[in-house]
Design a protein around this motif. Structure first.
Motif, PDB file in Angstrom:
ATOM      1  N   GLY A  10      -7.617 -19.684  23.906  1.00 51.52           N
ATOM      2  CA  GLY A  10      -8.851 -20.110  24.543  1.00 51.52           C
ATOM      3  C   GLY A  10      -9.274 -21.508  24.151  1.00 51.52           C
ATOM      4  N   LYS A  11      -9.144 -21.830  22.865  1.00 47.12           N
ATOM      5  CA  LYS A  11      -9.504 -23.167  22.389  1.00 47.12           C
ATOM      6  C   LYS A  11      -8.577 -24.225  22.977  1.00 47.12           C
ATOM      7  CE  LYS A  11     -11.362 -21.507  17.969  1.00 47.12           C
ATOM      8  NZ  LYS A  11     -11.120 -21.436  16.497  1.00 47.12           N
ATOM      9  N   TYR A  12      -7.304 -23.886  23.070  1.00 46.93           N
ATOM     10  CA  TYR A  12      -6.344 -24.865  23.589  1.00 46.93           C
ATOM     11  C   TYR A  12      -6.538 -25.070  25.089  1.00 46.93           C
ATOM     12  CZ  TYR A  12      -2.002 -27.520  23.690  1.00 46.93           C
ATOM     13  OH  TYR A  12      -1.081 -28.527  23.821  1.00 46.93           O
ATOM     14  N   LEU A  13      -6.916 -24.016  25.776  1.00 46.31           N
ATOM     15  CA  LEU A  13      -7.215 -24.137  27.202  1.00 46.31           C
ATOM     16  C   LEU A  13      -8.352 -25.130  27.412  1.00 46.31           C
ATOM     17  CD1 LEU A  13      -6.301 -22.888  29.898  1.00 46.31           C
ATOM     18  CD2 LEU A  13      -8.031 -21.105  29.564  1.00 46.31           C
ATOM     19  N   ALA A  14      -9.380 -25.033  26.571  1.00 43.32           N
ATOM     20  CA  ALA A  14     -10.508 -25.966  26.662  1.00 43.32           C
ATOM     21  C   ALA A  14     -10.072 -27.390  26.308  1.00 43.32           C
ATOM     22  CB  ALA A  14     -11.629 -25.508  25.744  1.00 43.32           C
ATOM     23  N   LYS A  15      -9.189 -27.520  25.334  1.00 38.83           N
ATOM     24  CA  LYS A  15      -8.692 -28.844  24.946  1.00 38.83           C
ATOM     25  C   LYS A  15      -7.919 -29.486  26.092  1.00 38.83           C
ATOM     26  CE  LYS A  15      -5.747 -31.158  21.529  1.00 38.83           C
ATOM     27  NZ  LYS A  15      -4.900 -30.977  20.313  1.00 38.83           N
ATOM     28  N   LEU A  26     -10.212 -19.013  35.814  1.00 37.05           N
ATOM     29  CA  LEU A  26     -10.894 -17.865  36.403  1.00 37.05           C
ATOM     30  C   LEU A  26     -10.842 -16.696  35.439  1.00 37.05           C
ATOM     31  CD1 LEU A  26      -8.976 -19.389  38.746  1.00 37.05           C
ATOM     32  CD2 LEU A  26     -10.213 -17.814  40.216  1.00 37.05           C
ATOM     33  N   ASP A  27     -11.889 -15.858  35.469  1.00 31.98           N
ATOM     34  CA  ASP A  27     -11.928 -14.691  34.595  1.00 31.98           C
ATOM     35  C   ASP A  27     -12.609 -13.535  35.306  1.00 31.98           C
ATOM     36  OD1 ASP A  27     -12.656 -12.886  32.236  1.00 31.98           O
ATOM     37  OD2 ASP A  27     -11.599 -14.515  31.222  1.00 31.98           O
ATOM     38  N   ALA A  28     -12.207 -12.321  34.912  1.00 32.25           N
ATOM     39  CA  ALA A  28     -12.724 -11.100  35.550  1.00 32.25           C
ATOM     40  C   ALA A  28     -13.841 -10.485  34.713  1.00 32.25           C
ATOM     41  CB  ALA A  28     -11.602 -10.107  35.766  1.00 32.25           C
ATOM     42  N   ASP A  29     -14.822 -11.310  34.339  1.00 33.53           N
ATOM     43  CA  ASP A  29     -16.010 -10.855  33.614  1.00 33.53           C
ATOM     44  C   ASP A  29     -15.689 -10.350  32.205  1.00 33.53           C
ATOM     45  OD1 ASP A  29     -18.793 -10.734  33.665  1.00 33.53           O
ATOM     46  OD2 ASP A  29     -18.809  -8.594  34.101  1.00 33.53           O
ATOM     47  N   VAL A  30     -14.595 -10.865  31.623  1.00 32.98           N
ATOM     48  CA  VAL A  30     -14.252 -10.500  30.248  1.00 32.98           C
ATOM     49  C   VAL A  30     -13.966 -11.759  29.425  1.00 32.98           C
ATOM     50  CG1 VAL A  30     -13.470  -8.136  30.640  1.00 32.98           C
ATOM     51  CG2 VAL A  30     -11.892 -10.044  31.023  1.00 32.98           C
ATOM     52  N   SER A  31     -14.637 -12.856  29.761  1.00 28.25           N
ATOM     53  CA  SER A  31     -14.324 -14.133  29.102  1.00 28.25           C
ATOM     54  C   SER A  31     -14.634 -14.119  27.611  1.00 28.25           C
ATOM     55  CB  SER A  31     -15.091 -15.284  29.778  1.00 28.25           C
ATOM     56  OG  SER A  31     -16.489 -15.091  29.680  1.00 28.25           O
ATOM     57  N   SER A  32     -15.601 -13.287  27.196  1.00 19.33           N
ATOM     58  CA  SER A  32     -15.888 -13.194  25.764  1.00 19.33           C
ATOM     59  C   SER A  32     -14.756 -12.498  25.024  1.00 19.33           C
ATOM     60  CB  SER A  32     -17.203 -12.447  25.523  1.00 19.33           C
ATOM     61  OG  SER A  32     -17.120 -11.114  26.015  1.00 19.33           O
ATOM     62  N   SER A  33     -13.982 -11.697  25.737  1.00 17.89           N
ATOM     63  CA  SER A  33     -12.831 -11.008  25.149  1.00 17.89           C
ATOM     64  C   SER A  33     -11.549 -11.824  25.282  1.00 17.89           C
ATOM     65  CB  SER A  33     -12.637  -9.647  25.823  1.00 17.89           C
ATOM     66  OG  SER A  33     -13.744  -8.804  25.615  1.00 17.89           O
ATOM     67  N   THR A  34     -11.311 -12.397  26.452  1.00 13.35           N
ATOM     68  CA  THR A  34     -10.097 -13.196  26.655  1.00 13.35           C
ATOM     69  C   THR A  34     -10.211 -14.563  26.002  1.00 13.35           C
ATOM     70  OG1 THR A  34     -10.884 -14.187  28.721  1.00 13.35           O
ATOM     71  CG2 THR A  34      -9.722 -12.072  28.877  1.00 13.35           C
ATOM     72  N   LYS A  35     -11.448 -14.964  25.680  1.00 15.20           N
ATOM     73  CA  LYS A  35     -11.775 -16.257  25.068  1.00 15.20           C
ATOM     74  C   LYS A  35     -11.622 -17.426  26.039  1.00 15.20           C
ATOM     75  CE  LYS A  35     -12.848 -14.225  21.291  1.00 15.20           C
ATOM     76  NZ  LYS A  35     -14.266 -14.053  20.919  1.00 15.20           N
ATOM     77  N   SER A  36     -11.588 -17.140  27.325  1.00 13.11           N
ATOM     78  CA  SER A  36     -11.710 -18.232  28.286  1.00 13.11           C
ATOM     79  C   SER A  36     -13.131 -18.796  28.259  1.00 13.11           C
ATOM     80  CB  SER A  36     -11.356 -17.756  29.694  1.00 13.11           C
ATOM     81  OG  SER A  36     -12.310 -16.827  30.176  1.00 13.11           O
ATOM     82  N   SER A  37     -13.999 -18.151  27.487  1.00  8.95           N
ATOM     83  CA  SER A  37     -15.378 -18.626  27.319  1.00  8.95           C
ATOM     84  C   SER A  37     -15.422 -20.028  26.714  1.00  8.95           C
ATOM     85  CB  SER A  37     -16.159 -17.654  26.432  1.00  8.95           C
ATOM     86  OG  SER A  37     -15.487 -17.427  25.209  1.00  8.95           O
ATOM     87  N   TYR A  38     -14.409 -20.390  25.937  1.00  7.59           N
ATOM     88  CA  TYR A  38     -14.363 -21.754  25.388  1.00  7.59           C
ATOM     89  C   TYR A  38     -14.288 -22.778  26.516  1.00  7.59           C
ATOM     90  CZ  TYR A  38     -13.375 -19.830  20.713  1.00  7.59           C
ATOM     91  OH  TYR A  38     -13.449 -19.169  19.515  1.00  7.59           O
ATOM     92  N   PHE A  39     -13.469 -22.488  27.514  1.00  3.39           N
ATOM     93  CA  PHE A  39     -13.347 -23.396  28.660  1.00  3.39           C
ATOM     94  C   PHE A  39     -14.627 -23.370  29.489  1.00  3.39           C
ATOM     95  CE2 PHE A  39     -12.140 -24.831  32.843  1.00  3.39           C
ATOM     96  CZ  PHE A  39     -11.174 -25.810  32.618  1.00  3.39           C
ATOM     97  N   ALA A  40     -15.192 -22.185  29.644  1.00  2.00           N
ATOM     98  CA  ALA A  40     -16.420 -22.049  30.444  1.00  2.00           C
ATOM     99  C   ALA A  40     -17.546 -22.895  29.876  1.00  2.00           C
ATOM    100  CB  ALA A  40     -16.837 -20.585  30.506  1.00  2.00           C
ATOM    101  N   LYS A  41     -17.639 -22.922  28.558  1.00  2.00           N
ATOM    102  CA  LYS A  41     -18.694 -23.700  27.906  1.00  2.00           C
ATOM    103  C   LYS A  41     -18.448 -25.197  28.059  1.00  2.00           C
ATOM    104  CE  LYS A  41     -21.073 -24.293  23.475  1.00  2.00           C
ATOM    105  NZ  LYS A  41     -21.158 -23.831  22.058  1.00  2.00           N
ATOM    106  N   PHE A  47     -15.033 -23.460  35.942  1.00  2.00           N
ATOM    107  CA  PHE A  47     -14.818 -22.087  35.494  1.00  2.00           C
ATOM    108  C   PHE A  47     -15.458 -21.131  36.490  1.00  2.00           C
ATOM    109  CE2 PHE A  47     -16.329 -18.270  33.330  1.00  2.00           C
ATOM    110  CZ  PHE A  47     -15.150 -17.810  32.756  1.00  2.00           C
ATOM    111  N   PHE A  48     -14.731 -20.074  36.842  1.00  4.85           N
ATOM    112  CA  PHE A  48     -15.213 -19.130  37.845  1.00  4.85           C
ATOM    113  C   PHE A  48     -15.123 -17.704  37.306  1.00  4.85           C
ATOM    114  CE2 PHE A  48     -13.292 -22.796  39.856  1.00  4.85           C
ATOM    115  CZ  PHE A  48     -14.310 -23.248  40.683  1.00  4.85           C
ATOM    116  N   ASN A  49     -16.274 -17.108  37.058  1.00  7.61           N
ATOM    117  CA  ASN A  49     -16.319 -15.696  36.677  1.00  7.61           C
ATOM    118  C   ASN A  49     -16.405 -14.885  37.962  1.00  7.61           C
ATOM    119  OD1 ASN A  49     -16.679 -13.177  35.625  1.00  7.61           O
ATOM    120  ND2 ASN A  49     -18.745 -13.541  34.856  1.00  7.61           N
ATOM    121  N   VAL A  50     -15.295 -14.283  38.329  1.00  8.15           N
ATOM    122  CA  VAL A  50     -15.197 -13.583  39.605  1.00  8.15           C
ATOM    123  C   VAL A  50     -15.794 -12.181  39.533  1.00  8.15           C
ATOM    124  CG1 VAL A  50     -13.524 -12.770  41.328  1.00  8.15           C
ATOM    125  CG2 VAL A  50     -13.175 -14.953  40.206  1.00  8.15           C
TER     126      VAL A  50
END
Length: 309
Positions: A10-15, A26-41, A47-50
């Motif tokens: 997740g951190k590297y995705l944001a980097k 894109l994330d299926a409403d689990v960004s806090s678990s998949t850690k795509s939340s780093y990119f979302a922030k 970033f698209f929470n579908v």
């Protein structure tokens, strides 16, 4: 132990978002678990929470890819591979759209949520789809290299991540690319081909075997598809024995891919497969579940020893 694979990813995705304007997540409403939340922030406009709609999410990603963007789709491995199979096959793979599919919580790593959330069929499903590549990183460093690799391909790529902390296998420089198969330990008596968390487990098994005078070669098979058949074949032709170890059903995953490839080469070898047998699993602590289904160093060593008889 390093940081969890999902945190590192997740951190590297944001980097990477700082260097790639075409990167969308894109994330299926689990960004806090998949850690795509780093990119979302860091990049809320990209970033698209579908929501809990994995099949729709893959369709949207396909459209974004056709518009020239590089989408990275995040969801739990079990739901991405089962709920969105139609869209992955008919929208992404059929049209060779460059979408990165990231299946988080692979294998038994979502241990306490039980069989409904543990993904033991995803590799079998994904590797059967034409034009779709399949990668299982063994540690956090390899997960980052896998993402870099996937973003450079002109086809969809499925990356399977583990939820938990995994051992760091070896120091690797930032410019060192992902290797499809890497021999982490040489040996003459038996080949242990492993993927994901099972690579570190296989290295422990090799140490156990060494105490009994058995020399085991350990292969880290990061790419299930395409498979580096030449490296695998050379090892098994030399040892004459193969143990495959995977955090997946023994049907359709790493073991099946290896056996199919070696059989076509006409290589004679003896075989044992480590993985979940034809059953549904259950909830519980991660390490205890791995041990229950024989995914541990002791069982790998036992099966390898049996091949020496």
């Amino acid at each position: 132990m390093g940081e969890t694979m999902r945190d590192a990813f997740g951190k590297y995705l944001a980097k990477l978002g700082n260097y790639r304007d075409d990167l969308v997540v894109l994330d299926a409403d689990v960004s806090s678990s998949t850690k795509s939340s780093y990119f979302a922030k860091a990049f809320p406009n990209r970033f698209f929470n579908v929501g809990v709609a994995e099949s729709n999410m893959v369709d949207i990603a396909g459209g974004l890819a056709m518009a020239g963007l590089r989408p990275v789709v995040n969801a739990f491995a079990i739901f991405l591979s089962l709920k969105a199979t139609d869209q992955i096959r008919n929208v992404l793979a059929y049209n060779r759209l460059p979408v990165v599919l990231v299946g988080a919580y692979g294998g038994l790593s979502d241990s306490f949520d039980g069989a409904s959330h543990q993904s033991l069929e995803d590799i079998a499903i994904m590797r059967s789809i034409p034009g779709l590549e399949v990668i299982i990183p063994a540690d956090s460093s390899e997960a980052l290299r896998a993402l870099e690799y996937a973003l450079e391909q002109d086809c969809p790529v499925y990356i399977r991540l583990n939820r938990n902390q995994v051992p760091d296998l070896e120091a690797r420089s930032d410019d060192q690319p992902m290797t499809r198969i890497r021999a982490l330990r040489s040996g003459r008596d038996v080949t242990i081909a492993a993927s994901g968390i099972c690579v570190s487990i296989a290295l422990k098994a090799a140490e156990i075997l060494a105490d009994y005078g058995i020399s085991a070669e350990v292969l880290n098979v990061a790419s299930i598809k395409p498979l580096d058949i030449s490296t695998l074949s050379a090892s098994v032709a030399r040892t004459g024995r193969l143990v495959t170890a995977e955090e997946h059903s023994i049907m359709g995953g790493l073991g099946s891919a290896c056996v199919e490839a070696l059989a076509e080469k006409g290589i004679a070898f003896r075989l044992r497969r480590i993985g979940v047998r034809d059953c549904y699993t259950e909830s519980g602590p991660y390490e205890i579940l791995l041990a229950k289904y024989g995914i541990n160093a002791e069982e790998i060593a036992r099966q390898a020893s049996a091949l020496m008889s």
